[in-house]
Structures are given as structure tokens and as C-alpha cells.
Design a protein around this motif. Structure first.
Motif, short mmCIF file in Angstrom:
data_model
loop_
_atom_site.label_atom_id
_atom_site.label_comp_id
_atom_site.label_asym_id
_atom_site.label_seq_id
_atom_site.Cartn_x
_atom_site.Cartn_y
_atom_site.Cartn_z
N PRO A 106 -2.30 17.71 -6.63
CA PRO A 106 -1.37 18.45 -5.77
C PRO A 106 -0.68 17.56 -4.75
CG PRO A 106 -3.63 18.93 -5.15
CD PRO A 106 -3.69 18.16 -6.43
N LEU A 107 -1.38 16.51 -4.30
CA LEU A 107 -0.76 15.63 -3.29
C LEU A 107 0.44 14.90 -3.87
CD1 LEU A 107 -0.85 14.38 -0.45
CD2 LEU A 107 -2.31 12.59 -1.40
N MET A 108 0.26 14.28 -5.04
CA MET A 108 1.35 13.51 -5.63
C MET A 108 2.45 14.42 -6.16
SD MET A 108 0.34 10.61 -4.78
CE MET A 108 1.79 9.75 -5.39
N ALA A 109 2.09 15.66 -6.49
CA ALA A 109 3.13 16.61 -6.89
C ALA A 109 4.07 16.87 -5.73
CB ALA A 109 2.49 17.91 -7.36
N LYS A 110 3.55 16.79 -4.51
CA LYS A 110 4.38 17.04 -3.33
C LYS A 110 5.15 15.82 -2.87
CE LYS A 110 4.37 19.19 1.21
NZ LYS A 110 3.64 20.09 2.13
N ILE A 111 4.53 14.64 -2.98
CA ILE A 111 5.18 13.44 -2.43
C ILE A 111 5.64 12.46 -3.50
CG2 ILE A 111 3.81 13.66 -0.33
CD1 ILE A 111 2.24 11.19 -1.22
N GLY A 112 5.44 12.79 -4.76
CA GLY A 112 5.71 11.84 -5.84
C GLY A 112 7.15 11.40 -5.96
N GLN A 113 8.09 12.18 -5.43
CA GLN A 113 9.50 11.80 -5.48
C GLN A 113 10.01 11.36 -4.12
OE1 GLN A 113 10.94 11.60 -8.51
NE2 GLN A 113 8.90 12.19 -9.22
N ARG A 114 9.07 11.05 -3.21
CA ARG A 114 9.44 10.56 -1.89
C ARG A 114 8.85 9.16 -1.69
NH1 ARG A 114 8.40 15.87 2.00
NH2 ARG A 114 9.14 17.44 0.51
N THR A 168 -1.12 12.60 -13.49
CA THR A 168 -0.56 12.71 -12.14
C THR A 168 0.49 11.64 -11.88
OG1 THR A 168 -2.60 13.69 -11.26
CG2 THR A 168 -1.13 12.62 -9.68
N PHE A 169 0.16 10.39 -12.15
CA PHE A 169 1.07 9.30 -11.81
C PHE A 169 2.21 9.13 -12.82
CE2 PHE A 169 -2.38 8.17 -8.96
CZ PHE A 169 -1.67 7.76 -7.85
N ALA A 170 2.10 9.76 -13.98
CA ALA A 170 3.21 9.73 -14.94
C ALA A 170 4.44 10.43 -14.37
CB ALA A 170 2.79 10.38 -16.25
N LYS A 171 4.22 11.33 -13.40
CA LYS A 171 5.32 12.10 -12.81
C LYS A 171 5.85 11.47 -11.51
CE LYS A 171 3.24 16.30 -14.69
NZ LYS A 171 2.58 17.60 -14.37
N ASP A 173 7.79 8.68 -9.31
CA ASP A 173 8.92 7.76 -9.46
C ASP A 173 8.49 6.34 -9.07
OD1 ASP A 173 11.28 6.34 -9.38
OD2 ASP A 173 12.40 7.86 -8.27
N PRO A 174 8.51 5.39 -10.00
CA PRO A 174 8.09 4.01 -9.68
C PRO A 174 9.01 3.30 -8.70
CG PRO A 174 9.00 4.12 -11.89
CD PRO A 174 8.87 5.54 -11.42
N ASN A 175 10.21 3.82 -8.51
CA ASN A 175 11.12 3.22 -7.53
C ASN A 175 10.78 3.62 -6.10
OD1 ASN A 175 13.05 1.93 -9.41
ND2 ASN A 175 13.47 4.04 -10.04
N ARG A 176 9.98 4.68 -5.97
CA ARG A 176 9.67 5.18 -4.64
C ARG A 176 8.20 4.98 -4.25
NH1 ARG A 176 13.53 9.15 -6.56
NH2 ARG A 176 15.21 9.49 -5.03
N PHE A 177 7.40 4.48 -5.15
CA PHE A 177 5.95 4.37 -4.88
C PHE A 177 5.46 2.95 -5.09
CE2 PHE A 177 1.51 4.54 -6.35
CZ PHE A 177 0.93 5.15 -5.25
N ARG A 178 4.64 2.46 -4.17
CA ARG A 178 4.06 1.13 -4.28
C ARG A 178 2.54 1.16 -4.05
NH1 ARG A 178 8.16 0.32 -6.00
NH2 ARG A 178 9.79 -1.19 -5.52
N PRO A 179 1.75 0.74 -5.04
CA PRO A 179 0.36 0.40 -4.73
C PRO A 179 0.37 -0.88 -3.91
CG PRO A 179 0.73 0.69 -7.11
CD PRO A 179 2.07 0.56 -6.46
N VAL A 180 -0.52 -0.99 -2.94
CA VAL A 180 -0.62 -2.21 -2.12
C VAL A 180 -2.02 -2.79 -2.27
CG1 VAL A 180 -0.44 -3.21 0.19
CG2 VAL A 180 1.07 -1.32 -0.47
N ALA A 181 -2.09 -4.04 -2.68
CA ALA A 181 -3.37 -4.73 -2.88
C ALA A 181 -3.59 -5.74 -1.76
CB ALA A 181 -3.38 -5.44 -4.23
N PRO A 182 -4.69 -5.64 -1.01
CA PRO A 182 -4.98 -6.64 0.02
C PRO A 182 -5.30 -8.01 -0.56
CG PRO A 182 -6.12 -4.57 0.49
CD PRO A 182 -5.59 -4.47 -0.91
N SER A 183 -5.80 -8.06 -1.79
CA SER A 183 -6.16 -9.34 -2.39
C SER A 183 -5.36 -9.57 -3.67
CB SER A 183 -7.66 -9.40 -2.72
OG SER A 183 -7.98 -8.49 -3.77
N LEU A 184 -5.19 -10.83 -4.04
CA LEU A 184 -4.49 -11.16 -5.28
C LEU A 184 -5.29 -10.68 -6.49
CD1 LEU A 184 -3.28 -14.75 -4.34
CD2 LEU A 184 -1.86 -12.71 -4.64
N TRP A 185 -6.61 -10.69 -6.37
CA TRP A 185 -7.46 -10.18 -7.46
C TRP A 185 -7.17 -8.71 -7.73
CZ3 TRP A 185 -11.13 -6.34 -6.27
CH2 TRP A 185 -11.88 -5.88 -7.37
#
Length: 406
Positions: A106-114, A168-171, A173-185
Motif C-alpha cells: 500500500p505504501l508504494m501504491a501511494k508514492i510509487g509515482q512520486r 510492488t516494485f514492478a509498478k 517508476d524507475p525515473n522517480r525512485f532511487r535505492p540508496v546503498a551506504p556501501s559499494l558492496w
């Protein structure tokens, strides 16, 4: 929660209007908002239904004890629907670690296009439940037959959770969402994961507050903690000392393999249900002042971890001029540079790690040189202000990109 609070404070300090939704609020800061304080009757009904469902799922598959295999979270927090309904309008949303609050669907359904980003504390955003895969590659497919479950199978709880994340994540938008990794691993793991590989994962190292975490007089620190002024102190720290992943059992092997003519006082910081003779336990310490005192009292920091992202305790220790001794796993290679800021042994190689400990304690000149370089590295590359600025830049770029999209 700690990482979220630190980033919130840092971004607020840079002028961003930031607020934090939490499960349970502590303190009186108005920018922290408790979801539970605003539950409606509908929310309470959803909460009880979700809790009952999650209990049935866990009872059916029974995750193995946390002390043995670590945390197992399926991304279906009991307050997830309430969180989605309470979520205020914002220019950008930030997700952090949570096993009891967030229901991704439900969370990503609400913010997935923001515009949104997820600051990943570990591997859980990309797995079917584990927070560290420990070499398992199920997360690159659809999980199942999970080694963390007492009753694994092709369609087990891990498969259910990962399939739900994929849907969930198939819906999103990859242009609006970024995973952030603290480490290169962690960035590399995200790029090969089935869930997150379609997104452009950003790399922003965890920042440490080098003004609050700083070296203080060693003699003064030892007096406060009741430690010997002439002792050679090797410090270990973990939220739970006995957690298998943190490798306290490997530390015991290291201590057993040290040269007989090397006298070291091992000190452990954190919750410890079981204590061992010959080790001084400080218990759980909170706050930068107390932690800086413990770090400053030691001569070197050991973290024989089996898997880690970019552990705060190691960064804080280095900010207090402690060389770090660990294994070549996860994000440890991002800041522990052999012969410069510490030493890394092959994974779970207690013998080689013991050799590194002995070298650091036998060579005072080397140890002191490392101590200075540790502090310098934190100031140059891992300072909290620098990290916050990179997050601010990320937020600006995501918002700008989103506005340019149809």
C-alpha cells in the motif's frame, strides 16, 4: 530509526522542511509523528487483521532463532495500511529500515509515482526476509527453500515475500525512485537482485558526526569506565554481543590464538545475555558522549563480523582514532584500508585476524599512525555534513526529474 533521525536532523540543518513518521514516538520533537497516535477504528481493525495474518505465516514456516541466523522481516508491517493513509503530501519521500511499520504494497501504491528514495540499512529491501543473505543467491531469483526457515520449501514465506516485493516494485517508476546503498558492496547486491535491478542504485556512504564522535583524553576515559591506565585494550561493540552475525564466537578464537607474551584486556560493549571470563563488559551505552568515552579508552577496535553493510560502530570508533580490525566482508573494505586505517583478514579466518591484532598491539608507532589516519578519513570522506549534502543533491535531482516527466 537512528539513521533516519540523523539524516532528518542533518537535512533540516541544511534548510529542508523534513518530518518523520514513526511507529512509536519518544520525546517531544513535533517533527516526529507517531502513526499509532492517529489510528482510526478502521486502522485498528486493519492492524489486528495484519498482525493475525503475519503470526499465522510465521507460525507456519517458523523462522529460525535470531541469534543463529539474524533478523527475518517480510515487509508486511502491521501498521502499513495506516501509514499509507496518514502519509502527508510531500515533494519527496524517504524510506528507512522498519520491520513493524512499513507494508510496502500500500505504501508504494501511494508514492510509487512520486519522487522517493530508500536508504537501505542492509539487504532486506531486496530479499524475501533475510537482512543478510550470507551467501545465499535466492534473492537474485524468487527465493524459496530459505535456509533461515525451519520449514523451507519452494513456495515458503521467503518466496511469498519476494514475489510480493516484485509485484510492488514492478509498478514503481524507475525515473522517480532511487535505492540508496551506504556501501559499494550493498550497491552491487542491489544491482544483481531481482527486485531492485531495474532501478539506478545510488551510493551515499553513512555519515558520522565528527564533532560529537571525537577522541578524548585516554586516561580520563579509562578512569570514567574503571579501566586500567596501563592496559592494552581491544574493544568489541555490537547492539547484541551474542548475535551470531557479529562474530563474538570468532573473537573468542582470536583471543585464544594471540601470542602468549601479548597481554590484552578485551572489552565488550553492548547487550550481553551470556558473559565470558576474562572479558570486561560495559553493557549497552547510549549517546555520543558515553560512546566516545568507550572508544577513546581503547587502543584498537575489533569487529569480527560475518556480514555487514557500513556499521556505525566502526565509523564512530575511527572518528575517535581507533584502528579497526575485521574481515574482508561487505562494506568493511570501503573504509578499512590495510596498513592505513586497520587490517582485514579473509572471512572467518580467526588465525589471520589474531596476527593482525598482535601486529597492531606490538607496534606502537604503526598503531598511532593508523589512529591519526582513521580520524582523517572520517573527516575527509565520511563526515555527516558531506553525506547530508549528497542526500540533498539526490532529493533535488529526483524532484527536478519528476517535474520534467509527463
Amino acid at each position: 530509526m537512528l539513521a533516519a533521525a540523523k539524516l532528518h536532523a542533518a537535512l533540516s540543518g541544511l534548510g529542508m522542511d523534513s518530518s518523520v513518521l514513526v511507529r512509536i514516538k519518544t520525546g517531544s520533537d513535533p517533527s516526529f509523528i507517531s502513526v499509532r497516535d492517529n489510528l482510526t477504528l478502521r486502522d485498528w481493525i486493519d492492524y489486528k487483521i495484519c498482525r493475525r495474518r503475519n503470526k499465522k505465516l510465521r507460525r507456519k514456516y517458523q523462522p529460525r532463532p535470531i541469534e543463529q541466523v539474524g533478523l527475518f522481516s517480510i515487509g508486511v508491517g502491521s501498521l502499513g495500511n495506516s501509514l499509507a493513509r496518514q502519509l502527508p503530501d510531500a515533494d519527496i519521500y524517504a524510506l528507512h529500515w522498519s520491520s513493524e511499520l512499513v507494508d510496502l504494497k500500500p505504501l508504494m501504491a501511494k508514492i510509487g509515482q512520486r519522487p522517493a528514495f530508500w536508504r537501505m540499512a542492509d539487504m532486506n529491501p531486496m530479499t524475501g526476509g533475510c537482512h543478510y543473505s550470507m551467501g545465499c543467491t535466492g534473492f537474485t531469483r524468487t527465493c524459496g527453500d530459505c535456509p533461515m526457515l525451519e520449514h523451507p520449501g519452494p513456495d515458503d514465506l521467503s518466496h511469498y515475500a519476494l514475489t510480493r516485493k516484485l509485484e510492488t516494485f514492478a509498478k514503481v517508476d524507475p525515473n522517480r525512485f532511487r535505492p540508496v546503498a551506504p556501501s559499494l558492496w550493498l550497491k552491487k547486491e542491489a544491482e544483481r537482485s531481482n527486485v531492485l535491478k531495474r532501478f539506478d542504485t545510488a551510493h551515499i556512504p553513512t555519515g558520522v558526526n565528527t564533532e560529537r564522535y571525537r577522541p578524548i583524553d585516554k586516561l580520563e576515559a579509562r578512569q570514567k569506565l574503571g579501566l586500567g591506565s596501563e592496559d592494552k585494550i581491544l574493544l568489541f561493540a555490537a547492539d547484541n554481543v551474542n548475535e551470531h552475525r557479529k562474530g563474538f564466537d570468532l573473537l573468542l578464537e582470536v583471543l585464544h590464538k594471540l601470542p602468549k607474551d601479548l597481554s590484552i584486556t578485551p572489552v565488550a560493549m553492548g547487550k550481553a545475555d551470556k558473559q565470558h571470563e576474562g572479558i570486561r563488559y560495559l553493557g549497552k551505552l547510549d549517546g555520543a558522549d558515553a560512546l566516545s568515552t568507550a572508544y577513546s579508552a581503547a587502543d584498537a577496535f575489533v569487529l569480527p563480523t560475518r556480514a555487514d553493510n557500513l556499521p556505525n560502530v566502526a565509523l564512530e570508533a575511527m572518528a575517535c582514532e581507533l584502528p579497526v580490525l575485521s574481515f574482508r566482508v561487505g562494506g568493511m573494505i570501503d573504509f578499512v584500508h590495510d596498513g592505513e586505517t586497520g587490517f582485514l583478514a579473509p572471512p572467518e579466518d580467526a588465525g589471520t585476524l589474531a596476527e593482525h591484532v598482535a601486529r597492531v598491539f606490538f607496534d606502537d608507532t604503526l598503531r598511532m599512525s593508523m589512529a591519526r589516519k582513521c580520524r582523517a578519513l572520517m573527516l575527509e570522506q565520511f563526515c555527516e555534513k558531506q553525506s547530508a549534502k549528497r542526500y540533498l543533491d539526490l532529493c533535488s535531482s529526483l524532484v527536478d526529474a519528476s517535474r520534467a516527466l509527463p
